[in-house]
Write a protein that holds these residues in place. Structure first.
Motif: not given
Length: 511
Positions: A68-92
């Motif tokens: 539930s951390r306040l920074s969670g949504p933005a950081l989660m979006q950023a981590v996912a963006a890094g993974m998908t940039a390398l072609g990885t399928r990401v489950y949110d």
């Protein structure tokens, strides 16, 4: 491209996790876990995972969740963006728990190659971090070092086509696994589907990620959850620190149990990998008591097996496990990863071990992948509670013979030395020699951390342990006594010894 130096990346490592400051608001704590850094960490993880599995990032599936951390949504979006940039399928998975993220790697239909949980456990609101998993469990300290080295190099193969990002409600899948486990465990003769019918159980989620346990586990099983509190996720943690070790948090759940006349109270930390409980009489079931209760359950299922704990568990717990339960108590080191790894090592060596548990509330069972899972742990308690009710007994009956100390205290002595580890080690070595020269003190054999001393004088009747902190320039000192005033008598004798070390901050010990 990130401009962090290699040394800055290393500072994000916290043992087998990554942790940093994600939000401004605390003096002297500059932000070092930014969305840009998180994107690079996402790339580094799937690169490491691909190298480990001998596969390309484009063929991988990785799940990501957060507390539930306040920074969670933005950081989660950023981590996912890094993974998908390398072609990885990401489950949110959105809001999730740390144990649920691991379970996504072993649950049919998902079978993720890896998983990431964004959490900083019970730390203040401005912190956040990443925990990584594969189907073999949580990553090790060397694994994290390698991921941070890849982040520092920043040499990634960007995919020609980005990977997909798909939303899934995995916490409901995980909750259903717990529901089925409790149903099978109780095997109620009349209410198989609702085995907790007639029980009132209060949950305190501390405004973390654990609120699902009340609504998606307990209620479908028939429990009355009236009086449950702080179930709503709130990264400000406005009610109390979400930490089962914290006195204020335990007082909150205890008050709720007594006010509701509940059969049991359950409290989780922020990401639900730790838990504690309160029984119907208001007794706090954490630390030694919780270990004793889980050990009683596990040793009934696996007689004669070994229970691994951390180094500060009581002599009474050892007596309970070895004499009353006829098991083996292997007291090891602090650090939940140390305790779990030791349990796994013992099994590999042929010594049966089904429970690894730290006094912090981290508890892992062999039957559950040696995963430290607070929700699974309390589910074991609920099975035992329901069975006890059917037999006309209580949960407390299982630990009725456990001998608790009269007093227990902890002091943290800061070390003001540049090489604090060497200085602290020298203090421990000199204390061992000092204690060995005392007629009524005895150095405990088979001690794996620091120095543990048994105090045999009737006026002290207890023990103390001095060890070096896992991460901080601190010497924690734990003292227990079976007589009133015993801790203070031991403290005073130790104060005389410590007075010879000018780099130790003795103020906590002088009070």
């Amino acid at each position: 491209m990130t401009t962090l130096r290699a040394t800055d990346w290393k500072q994000l490592q916290n043992g087998s996790d990554i942790r940093g400051v994600a939000l401004e608001g605390m003096a002297g704590e500059p932000v070092n876990l930014t969305p840009e850094v998180a994107t690079t960490l996402g790339k580094a993880f799937v690169t490491w995972l691909g190298q480990t599995l001998a596969r390309s990032p484009e063929t991988l599936t990785v799940a990501i969740g957060r507390d539930s951390r306040l920074s969670g949504p933005a950081l989660m979006q950023a981590v996912a963006a890094g993974m998908t940039a390398l072609g990885t399928r990401v489950y949110d998975f959105a809001m999730a728990s740390t144990p649920a993220m691991f379970m996504s790697t072993v649950t049919p239909g998902f079978d993720c190659d890896g998983a990431i949980m964004l959490t900083a456990s019970h730390l203040p609101f401005n912190r956040n971090g990443l925990k990584f998993f594969t189907a073999q469990g949580g990553l090790s300290k060397p694994d994290i070092s390698r991921i941070l080295a890849l982040a520092a190099d920043h040499d990634f193969a960007i995919a020609s086509e980005p990977g997909s990002l798909q939303s899934h409600d995995f916490i409901s899948v995980y909750a259903q696994q717990l529901v089925q486990g409790i149903r099978q465990g109780v095997n109620h003769p009349h209410h198989y589907d609702r085995p907790l019918q007639g029980l009132k159980i209060v949950v305190d989620a501390g405004n973390g990620a654990g609120g699902f346990y009340a609504t998606q586990v307990l209620q479908p099983l028939g429990a009355d959850t009236t009086g449950s509190q702080f179930l709503e996720p709130d990264g400000q943690f406005p009610n109390h620190v979400p930490n089962p070790e914290h006195a204020t948090a335990m007082a909150a759940i205890r008050q709720a149990v007594l006010a509701q006349q509940a059969d049991l109270g359950i409290i989780f930390d922020t990401d639900v990998d730790r838990a504690a409980a309160v029984d119907a009489q208001g007794r706090e079931l954490n630390r030694n008591l919780l270990i004793a209760l889980i050990a009683a359950i596990v040793l009934t299922e696996h007689p004669g097996s070994t229970v691994v704990t951390d180094s500060i568990t009581s002599d009474g717990l050892t007596q309970f496990i070895e004499q009353d339960l006829q098991g083996v108590h292997h007291r090891f080191r602090r650090g939940y990863k140390n305790v779990i790894s030791e349990a796994m090592r013992l099994n590999e060596a042929g010594q049966a071990c089904w429970l690894a548990m730290e006094t912090s509330g981290h508890g892992a069972l062999k039957e559950n992948y040696f995963l430290d899972d607070g929700a699974y742990l309390v589910s074991k308690l609920l099975v035992e509670l329901a069975r006890a009710k059917l037999a006309g007994n209580t949960l407390g009956d299982r630990i009725a013979t456990l001998k608790e100390p009269a007093e227990s205290r902890e002091f943290r002595l800061a070390i003001a030395a540049a090489d604090f580890a060497s200085y602290g080690t020298a203090v421990i070595e000199e204390l061992q020699a000092f204690a060995a020269a005392q007629a009524d003190w005895e150095v405990v054999p088979k001690n794996y951390e620091g120095v543990r001393i048994t105090c045999r004088s009737p006026q002290e009747d207890g023990w103390f342990l001095l060890r070096l902190s896992l991460h901080d320039p601190v010497l924690p000192l734990n003292i227990e006594s079976n007589v009133s005033g015993g801790c203070d008598r031991i403290r005073q004798r130790l104060l005389t010894f410590f007075a010879g070390f000018d780099r130790l901050e003795l103020t906590p010990l002088q009070g």
